[in-house]
Design a protein around this motif. Sequence first.
Motif, PDB file in Angstrom:
ATOM      1  N   PRO A 308       0.885  -1.375  -0.227  1.00 56.27           N
ATOM      2  CA  PRO A 308      -0.239  -0.198  -0.002  1.00 56.27           C
ATOM      3  C   PRO A 308       0.955   1.600   0.034  1.00 56.27           C
ATOM      4  CG  PRO A 308      -0.155  -1.050   1.889  1.00 56.27           C
ATOM      5  CD  PRO A 308       1.154  -1.876   0.704  1.00 56.27           C
ATOM      6  N   ILE A 366       5.500  -6.817  12.309  1.00 60.73           N
ATOM      7  CA  ILE A 366       3.899  -5.457  12.046  1.00 60.73           C
ATOM      8  C   ILE A 366       4.562  -4.305  12.564  1.00 60.73           C
ATOM      9  CG2 ILE A 366       1.918  -5.594  14.081  1.00 60.73           C
ATOM     10  CD1 ILE A 366       2.576  -8.316  13.919  1.00 60.73           C
ATOM     11  N   SER A 369       0.770   0.681  13.684  1.00 64.38           N
ATOM     12  CA  SER A 369      -0.794   0.471  14.947  1.00 64.38           C
ATOM     13  C   SER A 369      -2.013  -0.483  14.472  1.00 64.38           C
ATOM     14  CB  SER A 369      -1.462   2.019  15.220  1.00 64.38           C
ATOM     15  OG  SER A 369      -2.392   2.224  13.875  1.00 64.38           O
ATOM     16  N   ASN A 371      -2.102  -1.394  11.290  1.00 63.88           N
ATOM     17  CA  ASN A 371      -2.367  -1.872   9.859  1.00 63.88           C
ATOM     18  C   ASN A 371      -1.066  -3.244  10.102  1.00 63.88           C
ATOM     19  OD1 ASN A 371      -3.327   0.886   8.822  1.00 63.88           O
ATOM     20  ND2 ASN A 371      -1.254   1.654   9.117  1.00 63.88           N
ATOM     21  N   ARG A 373       0.437  -7.356   9.636  1.00 69.71           N
ATOM     22  CA  ARG A 373       1.970  -7.025   9.213  1.00 69.71           C
ATOM     23  C   ARG A 373       2.374  -6.135   8.108  1.00 69.71           C
ATOM     24  NH1 ARG A 373       3.957 -11.466  10.406  1.00 69.71           N
ATOM     25  NH2 ARG A 373       3.593 -11.765  12.218  1.00 69.71           N
ATOM     26  N   LEU A 443       6.137 -15.582  11.322  1.00 63.80           N
ATOM     27  CA  LEU A 443       5.269 -16.689  11.544  1.00 63.80           C
ATOM     28  C   LEU A 443       5.615 -18.086  12.293  1.00 63.80           C
ATOM     29  CD1 LEU A 443       3.187 -15.353   8.386  1.00 63.80           C
ATOM     30  CD2 LEU A 443       2.602 -14.991  10.854  1.00 63.80           C
TER      31      LEU A 443
ATOM     32  N   TRP B  32      -2.793   2.736  -3.573  1.00 67.92           N
ATOM     33  CA  TRP B  32      -1.921   2.958  -2.602  1.00 67.92           C
ATOM     34  C   TRP B  32      -2.961   2.226  -1.294  1.00 67.92           C
ATOM     35  CZ3 TRP B  32       2.349   2.594  -4.104  1.00 67.92           C
ATOM     36  CH2 TRP B  32       2.474   3.401  -5.134  1.00 67.92           C
ATOM     37  N   GLU B  33      -3.040   3.546  -0.383  1.00 64.52           N
ATOM     38  CA  GLU B  33      -3.905   3.113   1.053  1.00 64.52           C
ATOM     39  C   GLU B  33      -4.602   4.186   1.321  1.00 64.52           C
ATOM     40  OE1 GLU B  33      -3.575  -0.134   4.366  1.00 64.52           O
ATOM     41  OE2 GLU B  33      -2.567   1.598   4.676  1.00 64.52           O
ATOM     42  N   GLY B  37      -5.119   5.141   9.411  1.00 62.38           N
ATOM     43  CA  GLY B  37      -4.769   4.138  10.367  1.00 62.38           C
ATOM     44  C   GLY B  37      -4.971   5.464  11.889  1.00 62.38           C
ATOM     45  N   LEU B  40      -7.298   4.804  13.912  1.00 66.40           N
ATOM     46  CA  LEU B  40      -7.781   3.176  14.339  1.00 66.40           C
ATOM     47  C   LEU B  40      -6.770   3.218  15.494  1.00 66.40           C
ATOM     48  CD1 LEU B  40      -7.750   2.042  11.082  1.00 66.40           C
ATOM     49  CD2 LEU B  40      -9.628   1.589  12.545  1.00 66.40           C
ATOM     50  N   TRP B  41      -6.037   3.168  16.090  1.00 70.42           N
ATOM     51  CA  TRP B  41      -4.915   2.465  17.467  1.00 70.42           C
ATOM     52  C   TRP B  41      -4.907   3.720  18.169  1.00 70.42           C
ATOM     53  CZ3 TRP B  41      -2.842  -1.925  18.222  1.00 70.42           C
ATOM     54  CH2 TRP B  41      -2.321  -2.396  19.175  1.00 70.42           C
ATOM     55  N   ASP B  43      -7.938   3.180  22.201  1.00 74.98           N
ATOM     56  CA  ASP B  43      -8.288   3.545  23.463  1.00 74.98           C
ATOM     57  C   ASP B  43     -10.064   3.735  23.057  1.00 74.98           C
ATOM     58  OD1 ASP B  43      -6.033   3.257  25.035  1.00 74.98           O
ATOM     59  OD2 ASP B  43      -6.437   4.144  26.062  1.00 74.98           O
ATOM     60  N   TYR B  46     -10.532   0.563  20.670  1.00 80.19           N
ATOM     61  CA  TYR B  46     -10.297  -0.915  20.638  1.00 80.19           C
ATOM     62  C   TYR B  46     -11.401  -0.896  22.005  1.00 80.19           C
ATOM     63  CZ  TYR B  46      -8.413  -4.509  24.299  1.00 80.19           C
ATOM     64  OH  TYR B  46      -8.652  -5.223  24.876  1.00 80.19           O
ATOM     65  N   TRP B  56     -10.247  -8.175  19.863  1.00 79.50           N
ATOM     66  CA  TRP B  56      -8.805  -6.731  19.652  1.00 79.50           C
ATOM     67  C   TRP B  56      -8.085  -8.022  18.389  1.00 79.50           C
ATOM     68  CZ3 TRP B  56      -8.417  -1.761  19.492  1.00 79.50           C
ATOM     69  CH2 TRP B  56      -7.117  -1.357  18.272  1.00 79.50           C
ATOM     70  N   VAL B  60      -8.531  -5.802  14.935  1.00 80.48           N
ATOM     71  CA  VAL B  60      -6.988  -5.703  14.213  1.00 80.48           C
ATOM     72  C   VAL B  60      -6.363  -6.571  13.007  1.00 80.48           C
ATOM     73  CG1 VAL B  60      -7.246  -3.240  15.036  1.00 80.48           C
ATOM     74  CG2 VAL B  60      -5.293  -5.329  15.940  1.00 80.48           C
ATOM     75  N   THR B  62      -4.536 -10.450  14.397  1.00 80.92           N
ATOM     76  CA  THR B  62      -3.660 -10.618  15.360  1.00 80.92           C
ATOM     77  C   THR B  62      -2.062 -11.125  14.832  1.00 80.92           C
ATOM     78  OG1 THR B  62      -3.290 -12.993  13.423  1.00 80.92           O
ATOM     79  CG2 THR B  62      -4.704 -13.122  15.416  1.00 80.92           C
ATOM     80  N   GLY B  63      -2.031 -10.078  13.311  1.00 82.14           N
ATOM     81  CA  GLY B  63      -0.546 -10.298  12.744  1.00 82.14           C
ATOM     82  C   GLY B  63      -0.396 -11.306  11.779  1.00 82.14           C
ATOM     83  N   ALA B  64      -0.968 -11.988  12.218  1.00 82.96           N
ATOM     84  CA  ALA B  64      -0.544 -13.585  10.777  1.00 82.96           C
ATOM     85  C   ALA B  64      -1.718 -13.393   9.890  1.00 82.96           C
ATOM     86  CB  ALA B  64      -0.547 -15.159  11.571  1.00 82.96           C
ATOM     87  N   VAL B  69     -10.414  -4.596  10.728  1.00 80.11           N
ATOM     88  CA  VAL B  69      -9.867  -3.108  10.034  1.00 80.11           C
ATOM     89  C   VAL B  69      -9.358  -3.240   8.964  1.00 80.11           C
ATOM     90  CG1 VAL B  69      -8.441  -1.579  10.053  1.00 80.11           C
ATOM     91  CG2 VAL B  69     -10.425  -2.262  12.033  1.00 80.11           C
ATOM     92  N   GLN B  70      -8.582  -3.794   8.699  1.00 80.87           N
ATOM     93  CA  GLN B  70      -7.988  -4.163   7.163  1.00 80.87           C
ATOM     94  C   GLN B  70      -8.971  -4.657   6.247  1.00 80.87           C
ATOM     95  OE1 GLN B  70      -6.908  -5.812  10.016  1.00 80.87           O
ATOM     96  NE2 GLN B  70      -4.464  -4.846  10.455  1.00 80.87           N
TER      97      GLN B  70
END
Lengths: 616, 296
Positions: A308, A366, A369, A371, A373, A443, B32-33, B37, B40-41, B43, B46, B56, B60, B62-64, B69-70
């Motif tokens: 992005p 990561i 905020s 956004n 990974r 991961l 793009w995007e 952001g 969003l981050w 309290d 949350y 949570w 947003v 897990t990272g994986a 949101v995404q």
Amino acid sequence: MNRQPYKRAGLCCLAILLAVAPATAQQNAQRRPRRAVLEIPEVERSEVICFALYTVHDNTLKLTAQLYPLQSGESRTVRLEIEKDGNWVEVARTSVVEPGWTAPFRVENWDDTQASNYRVLHGAEANYEGVIRKNPVDKDEIVVAGFTGNSIQPAHGGDISRQDLIDNVQQIDADVLFFSGDQVYDHNKHLAAWLKFGRDFGAIIKDRPTLCLPDDHDVGQPNLWGESGKISTISGNADGGYRQPGIYVQEVERAQTSHFPDPVDPRKIGQGIGVYFTNLNWGNIDFAILEDRKFKTGPAGRVPKQGPRPDHIRNPEYDPASVDVDGAILLGQRQLDFLDDWAQDWRDASMKVALSQTIFCGGAHIHGSANGRLHADMDSNGWPQTGRNRALKALRKAFAFHYAGDQHLATIFHHGIDEHRDAIWSFCVPSIANLYLRWWEPLEPGQNREPGSPDYTGDHLDGFANKVTNYAAANPEKTPAGNVLNTRSAGFGIVRLNTKTRQITMECWPRNVDVTDPSAKQYPGWPRTISQFDNYNPPSWGKLGELTFDVDSPVVQLVDRDSDEILYTVRIAGKRFVPAAPKDKTFNIKAGKDAPETIVVQDAKVGGAAQSVSLK
Amino acid sequence: MNESNPHRLPIACLRSGAFCCFAGWTWVHFYWEGPYGVLLWQDATYDLATRLGLSWDEFVGTGADDGFVQKWIARIWWLYLACTLLTLTVRKTSWVQMTGLVLGSGLLTLLSYASYVAAQRQLPMFIEHGGQMLIPTILVMALALGAGHRVTVTTAIIGLIMTFAGHGCYAIGFWPTPGNFYAMTTLILGVEYPTAQFLLRAAGILDFAVCVGICIPYLRRATAVYATAWGFLTAIARPVAGMSWGLNYWGADQFLHETALRAPHFAIPLFLFCLWRKPGEKEALQARQPVTAELH
């Protein structure tokens, strides 16, 4: 058809649109914490000198006094005096440089064998005092306190006093302070923010050599790929170059770096911006001061889009080689040439440390905020890969340890080029107050982890397929709970460099702890101690025959017999040394008391016999 | 076409301005995007996730994997694309489409608010998006009430003043002048910093002169011409300064939308100028219009 109701409805919509956003903004403004007010305070004329930074190198003292703005009609002359035998003696005077209100002094033939009280004077009233330390060559352990990311915003805990940092630095009596970047986050008012930085940290800066490397935010932009002084125009500045006018960048570098030892290659880059890369020899530690960003190529429009933002790669299936484009620069040839010379020069040096803004890998997964990974971030020194490998090859030839910041995430990495762990170690320190969160969270569990260590440690490939081995990461909380200082993994680093044992100890402390309290705990994974020689000890190497010298701690250099390429140069510890080397090559070994001037062993191979060498 | 003939051209200005603005932002969101952001981050976010019954990690990611949101940020471009199409299809009687465009103004207002927050809550950052936020609504007003209706004209003037006042606050230095203002001036005109600063200050003064002049009947036409020209020049400044033969796609994917989404900066003053033409000019233009235009 009666359209009156529709017209009224339309007008109502417009009214709502115009009213809701400011109203919402106002409500949010009341809920959220107050924002930092960054202004230059009015000070008494006796307080017009805010703080002073200095270094001593090669018997030259360079000191820069930072003044508050002077009034019209006031003298622009500032004096530097040293206390000798109870009397103050003027040793230099200089003119204040505008814009920026800096007063740079230079005193040659400085006697660094003894400490001196100094005072900076302006007019009849202003007086700022500190101590120029003696060169601590007689100390076994040199302590370098490291900081990065100095947010002053309450939302990050930036409004919380730095007194804990001041107290801890004074308690450990750090020999050198290293601020790796983002001392200033305000993109428009560097002077006001720099003066605040001086008020916050001046008490420890005034009495010890201090190195501040300006990073992206210091020069007024969110990321920086300097491209030798190009002008950047896009949001995010991934097109390369500087967003602020050259005159602004010059002011920033004057404030933060004009007290550094003279640059080794002082040719200016675009927009009249100077360079400051050089070395500082202090306490028998030779610090290379690098500029990660100044020459680096911007990725936008040069690499295939993979996410992005031009500098972010989200697609885990992308081909890492596709972004390692021809012509992309990291340190640049001028710095690589400097490192080549620096790696071979061991005069008055037992250990070598590279200081730069950030580490040579993608050290987080990561970012930001919510956004999520990122596969890879081209703001890191993991990109361009070729430039990254060239930098690491240059640094490992000196067994240099790398001390950096920028990432907002404290980590320890052992870097690899051709195999895991075949290059230097790096320690990225945590932020003073953390503006932007990052997590190291691969991961897959790392390979070859130490017993009992977390899954995220061990051998990995970063997002650019660079080989890295993680030993620690101070990941922040996953949710915003609390959201200040230590829940955001704020803190600072301490590196202890023992010139006798050649050990390097990394400590990573949270904020608001007393580091001398035995019950105080560091972030998980710290402290860690390595040997200087771990910075170039590939697992696949073997050992040459032991060398025994008749002088203490000579300089030894291995040269590839066939290519004549220098493998490494190092000042050994003591009289005995077992050189490590690749198994399939033959080397000539050179040595000398302070420089490798003499070939002492020819055609050395792994598994060779021990030898005695005379250098007297 | 269902616009009355004398207002056809002014409305076309609004249509094309709103179209380009939404198209530009569609590109930003698709390729793009969106800049959400920063919102969003917090309290509050949350808390909102908790109230919605989401953990949570679900909210947003897990990272994986991606969270709520995404996934939804990635889909917003559809809304902008729909608004882009609505600017072409909306007619005087199509109230659903008009409502869609008014909601589009809401989307643009949210974007402007995000930019404002990201800019450390500098007021001019929100104000200077006034033209972009309002142009869909002005288009709806022009269709529903008439292009020359005082509410429509007043709203257009408000949009213009917001854009130029916000820009002027930065250019004149009431708030710190953004670095890219200097960068574009230096690159396009090839001048050094002192000249660039002088030119920006002068442009800032003229920005405020526009805000005043557009309210004075005697000056408003000339003011609208200047505002159109200046709005266009500042809109194209980014691609002119940044595009290069050496970049992938010559940098078009990075820069062209920057001009498109700023189309309201020149479309609104052009709309006003078209409305305020002298009667003789209007009649001559009317005489040149095809008869078919009046049949709708």
